[in-house]
Write a protein that holds these residues in place. Structure first.
Motif, mmCIF file in Angstrom:
data_model
loop_
_atom_site.group_PDB
_atom_site.id
_atom_site.type_symbol
_atom_site.label_atom_id
_atom_site.label_comp_id
_atom_site.label_asym_id
_atom_site.label_seq_id
_atom_site.Cartn_x
_atom_site.Cartn_y
_atom_site.Cartn_z
ATOM 1 N N SER A 255 -87.645 -114.667 -39.413
ATOM 2 C CA SER A 255 -88.545 -114.899 -38.417
ATOM 3 C C SER A 255 -87.967 -115.681 -37.199
ATOM 4 N N SER A 256 -87.475 -116.561 -37.359
ATOM 5 C CA SER A 256 -87.061 -117.504 -36.158
ATOM 6 C C SER A 256 -86.074 -116.729 -35.165
ATOM 7 N N THR A 257 -84.980 -115.781 -35.979
ATOM 8 C CA THR A 257 -84.191 -115.008 -35.098
ATOM 9 C C THR A 257 -84.899 -113.798 -34.525
ATOM 10 N N LYS A 258 -85.951 -113.398 -35.085
ATOM 11 C CA LYS A 258 -87.083 -112.224 -34.201
ATOM 12 C C LYS A 258 -87.396 -112.916 -32.917
ATOM 13 N N ILE A 259 -88.143 -114.065 -33.288
ATOM 14 C CA ILE A 259 -88.620 -114.855 -32.211
ATOM 15 C C ILE A 259 -87.629 -115.144 -31.047
ATOM 16 N N ALA A 260 -86.376 -115.234 -31.566
ATOM 17 C CA ALA A 260 -85.175 -115.927 -30.220
ATOM 18 C C ALA A 260 -84.989 -114.250 -29.841
ATOM 19 N N TRP A 261 -84.945 -113.468 -30.336
ATOM 20 C CA TRP A 261 -84.570 -111.948 -29.892
ATOM 21 C C TRP A 261 -85.758 -111.625 -28.856
ATOM 22 N N CYS A 262 -86.664 -111.790 -29.256
ATOM 23 C CA CYS A 262 -87.958 -111.430 -28.224
ATOM 24 C C CYS A 262 -88.002 -112.211 -27.187
ATOM 25 N N SER A 263 -87.874 -113.574 -27.459
ATOM 26 C CA SER A 263 -87.668 -114.415 -26.152
ATOM 27 C C SER A 263 -86.714 -114.230 -25.275
ATOM 28 N N VAL A 264 -85.609 -113.746 -25.593
ATOM 29 C CA VAL A 264 -84.384 -113.372 -24.815
ATOM 30 C C VAL A 264 -84.736 -112.286 -23.945
ATOM 31 N N VAL A 265 -85.545 -111.252 -24.462
ATOM 32 C CA VAL A 265 -85.887 -110.206 -23.807
ATOM 33 C C VAL A 265 -87.077 -110.307 -22.900
ATOM 34 N N LEU A 266 -87.978 -111.217 -23.300
ATOM 35 C CA LEU A 266 -89.245 -111.294 -22.449
ATOM 36 C C LEU A 266 -88.893 -112.258 -21.184
ATOM 37 N N LEU A 267 -88.087 -113.348 -21.570
ATOM 38 C CA LEU A 267 -88.153 -114.477 -20.651
ATOM 39 C C LEU A 267 -86.737 -114.183 -19.578
ATOM 40 N N ALA A 268 -86.832 -114.373 -18.444
ATOM 41 C CA ALA A 268 -85.980 -114.205 -17.433
ATOM 42 C C ALA A 268 -84.831 -115.212 -17.377
ATOM 43 N N GLU A 269 -85.160 -116.528 -17.610
ATOM 44 C CA GLU A 269 -84.237 -117.642 -17.365
ATOM 45 C C GLU A 269 -83.444 -117.844 -18.870
ATOM 46 N N PRO A 270 -82.271 -117.723 -18.828
ATOM 47 C CA PRO A 270 -81.643 -117.871 -20.218
ATOM 48 C C PRO A 270 -81.641 -119.407 -20.681
ATOM 49 N N ARG A 271 -81.333 -120.311 -19.722
ATOM 50 C CA ARG A 271 -81.098 -121.638 -20.070
ATOM 51 C C ARG A 271 -82.340 -122.395 -20.675
ATOM 52 N N GLN A 272 -83.502 -121.681 -20.323
ATOM 53 C CA GLN A 272 -84.748 -122.361 -20.930
ATOM 54 C C GLN A 272 -84.783 -122.060 -22.497
ATOM 55 N N LEU A 273 -83.935 -120.932 -22.773
ATOM 56 C CA LEU A 273 -83.871 -120.410 -24.148
ATOM 57 C C LEU A 273 -82.799 -121.608 -25.147
ATOM 58 N N TYR A 274 -82.005 -122.257 -24.504
ATOM 59 C CA TYR A 274 -81.098 -122.880 -25.256
ATOM 60 C C TYR A 274 -81.691 -123.820 -26.189
ATOM 61 N N PRO A 275 -82.847 -124.634 -26.116
ATOM 62 C CA PRO A 275 -83.157 -125.532 -27.252
ATOM 63 C C PRO A 275 -83.634 -124.754 -28.371
ATOM 64 N N MET A 276 -84.275 -123.675 -28.089
ATOM 65 C CA MET A 276 -84.610 -122.702 -29.183
ATOM 66 C C MET A 276 -83.878 -122.392 -29.855
ATOM 67 N N LEU A 277 -82.640 -121.914 -29.375
ATOM 68 C CA LEU A 277 -81.640 -121.193 -30.026
ATOM 69 C C LEU A 277 -80.807 -122.363 -30.630
ATOM 70 N N GLU A 278 -80.628 -123.512 -30.161
ATOM 71 C CA GLU A 278 -79.924 -124.728 -30.965
ATOM 72 C C GLU A 278 -80.925 -125.003 -32.231
ATOM 73 N N THR A 279 -82.212 -124.767 -32.337
ATOM 74 C CA THR A 279 -82.971 -125.019 -33.418
ATOM 75 C C THR A 279 -82.641 -123.878 -34.259
ATOM 76 N N THR A 280 -82.689 -122.740 -34.080
ATOM 77 C CA THR A 280 -82.371 -121.598 -34.893
ATOM 78 C C THR A 280 -81.117 -121.691 -35.524
ATOM 79 N N LEU A 281 -79.911 -121.988 -34.617
ATOM 80 C CA LEU A 281 -78.711 -122.221 -35.468
ATOM 81 C C LEU A 281 -78.920 -123.534 -36.212
ATOM 82 N N SER A 282 -79.422 -124.480 -36.301
ATOM 83 C CA SER A 282 -79.537 -125.511 -37.154
ATOM 84 C C SER A 282 -80.110 -124.919 -38.455
#
Length: 535
Positions: free
Chosen positions: A33-60
């Motif tokens: 579910s986390s990876t699906k949320i990450a994918w949707c967020s990357v597609v929907l949101l314009a600023e990639p750096r805003q997603l870094y904390p979320m990606l770090e959480t998913t990688l953890s």
């Protein structure tokens, strides 16, 4: 949120708020579910750096739960890391996961992202490593031999691990969840459950065997060897099952007609989206090489073809190589949206003289937006899209018909080796950036979703509805065309005259770039089949 991406809805403040709230509780989600949320967020949101904390959480979460990794999750997460330019390189992450004991079978689809990255960076060493991984997730046979050819015998490290033997039900559920939910009721789906079965590699291996045992063993000669290769593939496609879907017959004529509509410059490139086995790429390369006979010392246009499946990309390279046109055809691995910027980087702005789309029709319109936004298309560039009426590409056709940036003509013809089935090809002429088309109505959005449903059914992934037979395909094409006709979009029958040469067809109704219908357009056709008409 996943549905909102698939349906291509407008980005709304509510969606942004939902995404933000979900991200805050990401640590409570399962890895898939986390990876699906990450994918949707990357597609929907314009600023990639805003997603870094979320990606770090998913990688953890991957580090904490390596056993929960699945092939869809690995692909989605590495694509997010690559697309957002996350500080950790996707290749290093992938190797780290392998070293932590994650089975390659749980990450095999991610190889597409890794190859897209290494090809863009022209890192041949990594290319060989990633292609070498494919050998261990493919079945012994012709396809594996082709993969070995392009991995150049690359040896893999000793810590590398891949599970031997068939997958258990739990492993199928993890890596092929859509298939697993039907397997409890339909035992015949077991044939699709194991590694490599989803890509029909055994069938593609039969194509390789058929060609290799019949193609002349002499050194390739252009055009003779290319023509021989195309004849062999046409012959294979005539087999009773008709599963090898290539743009042959009338569709090949429309492809060559489209190529000949413009004067090509030496720096231009023809882009094919959806390589499959390289059939159409070889046809285009043959036309390009024929145009260079008058100036053999001058560089000329080339074919740049994109294939998302790395195994099919290797097969296409192999067949193109056997045909002797590898000097004019470059096969790139990856999704169209990821590879288009690379085309601009390699060949320059306005360098794409023609685009041929022959893959998933519901992605045509969004990938066309990327081609326009990146400046890849030049004025008077041509777009040709296949399978517009079966299974359908409604949103692309709407955009071509009603955008002031495009002029549209739709051609109607019978499907290759299916004389009772009508399909359309959409031919667009790019007039330059002049604004988008009005939003497609909700009924067209739903039709677009339903065409994907029919694609899954054709692949056996809708067993409750049964297999698709010829009558189903004929009826569905008629259903899609009713939507098109109701919007005032008519197709020009592709007239084929047995006497040869270009013949004038009667004036037909077409739709111009503003959505206005006109009846004074004269189209042309190439000989090769009997004249046909449609109601």
């Amino acid at each position: 949120m996943f549905a909102s991406v698939i349906m291509c809805l407008e980005r709304q403040p509510l969606l942004y708020a939902v995404t933000t709230a979900v991200q805050q509780r990401l640590g409570e989600s399962q890895l898939q579910s986390s990876t699906k949320i990450a994918w949707c967020s990357v597609v929907l949101l314009a600023e990639p750096r805003q997603l870094y904390p979320m990606l770090e959480t998913t990688l953890s979460a991957v580090r904490r739960q390596p056993a929960d990794m699945s092939s869809p999750s690995a692909h989605a997460l590495l694509w997010c890391v690559w697309t957002t330019a996350f500080p950790q390189h996707p290749g290093r992450l992938f190797k780290e996961w392998l070293q932590r004991g994650i089975d390659l079978g749980d990450m095999s689809t991610a190889v597409e992202v890794l190859l897209a990255d290494s090809e863009w960076r022209r890192d041949q060493d990594e290319d060989l490593t990633w292609i070498g991984l494919l050998q261990h997730t493919s079945r012994p046979g012709p396809c594996q031999e082709v993969i070995r050819k392009y991995s150049c015998g690359r040896e893999l490290p000793g810590w590398f691990r891949v599970q031997d033997g068939p997958w258990s039900k739990s492993k199928v559920s993890k890596n092929k969840p859509e298939l697993a939910k039907y397997m409890q009721r339909f035992a015949n789906l077991e044939k699709f459950a194991q590694p490599a079965s989803g890509n029909h590699w055994e069938k593609l291996g039969a194509v390789i065997d058929f060609v290799e045992h019949r193609l002349s063993t002499a050194a390739p000669q252009v055009p003779d060897t290319v023509n021989e290769m195309l004849r062999l593939l046409d012959s294979f496609a005539q087999r009773r099952e008709h599963w090898l879907k290539v743009a042959g017959g009338a569709k090949a004529e429309v492809l060559l007609h489209t190529y000949g509509l413009r004067t090509w410059q030496w720096h231009e490139v023809a882009v094919e989206c959806g390589t499959f086995i390289g059939y159409s790429a070889m046809r285009l390369a043959l036309q390009m090489l024929a145009g260079l006979e008058e100036s053999p010392d001058r560089a000329g246009p080339r074919v740049f073809t994109i294939e998302v499946d790395p195994v099919q990309a290797c097969i296409a390279r192999h067949l193109v190589d056997l045909a002797g046109v590898s000097c004019s055809v470059e096969v790139a691995t990856g999704q169209v949206r990821d590879v288009v910027p690379k085309i601009v980087e390699l060949f320059g702005a306005a360098s794409v003289g023609m685009v041929f789309m022959d893959y998933k029709g519901t992605a045509f319109h969004s990938d066309l937006d990327i081609l326009e936004d990146t400046g890849a298309l030049g004025i008077d560039s041509r777009l040709l899209a296949d399978n517009v009426a079966l299974p359908g590409a409604p949103l692309l056709l709407w955009n071509l018909a009603f955008s002031p940036s495009w002029e549209l003509t739709a051609f109607a013809m019978t499907e290759f080796h299916e004389p009772n089935t009508e399909d359309w090809m959409a031919l667009g002429r790019y007039c330059g950036p002049a604004g988008p088309a009005p939003a497609a109505p909700a009924s067209w959005q739903h039709l677009s979703w339903h065409t994907d449903h029919m694609r899954r059914r054709a692949c056996g992934l809708r067993p409750t509805e049964g297999d698709m037979f010829e009558a189903d395909r004929v009826a569905y094409s008629r259903h899609v065309r009713r939507h098109y006709n109701a919007a005032g979009i008519q197709a020009v029958p592709w007239h084929c005259h047995a006497r040869g040469g270009l013949q004038d067809a009667p004036p037909q109704t077409t739709v111009d770039g503003c959505g206005n219908r006109s009846g004074d357009t004269t189209m042309h056709s190439v000989s090769g089949a009997a004249s046909i008409s449609f109601s």
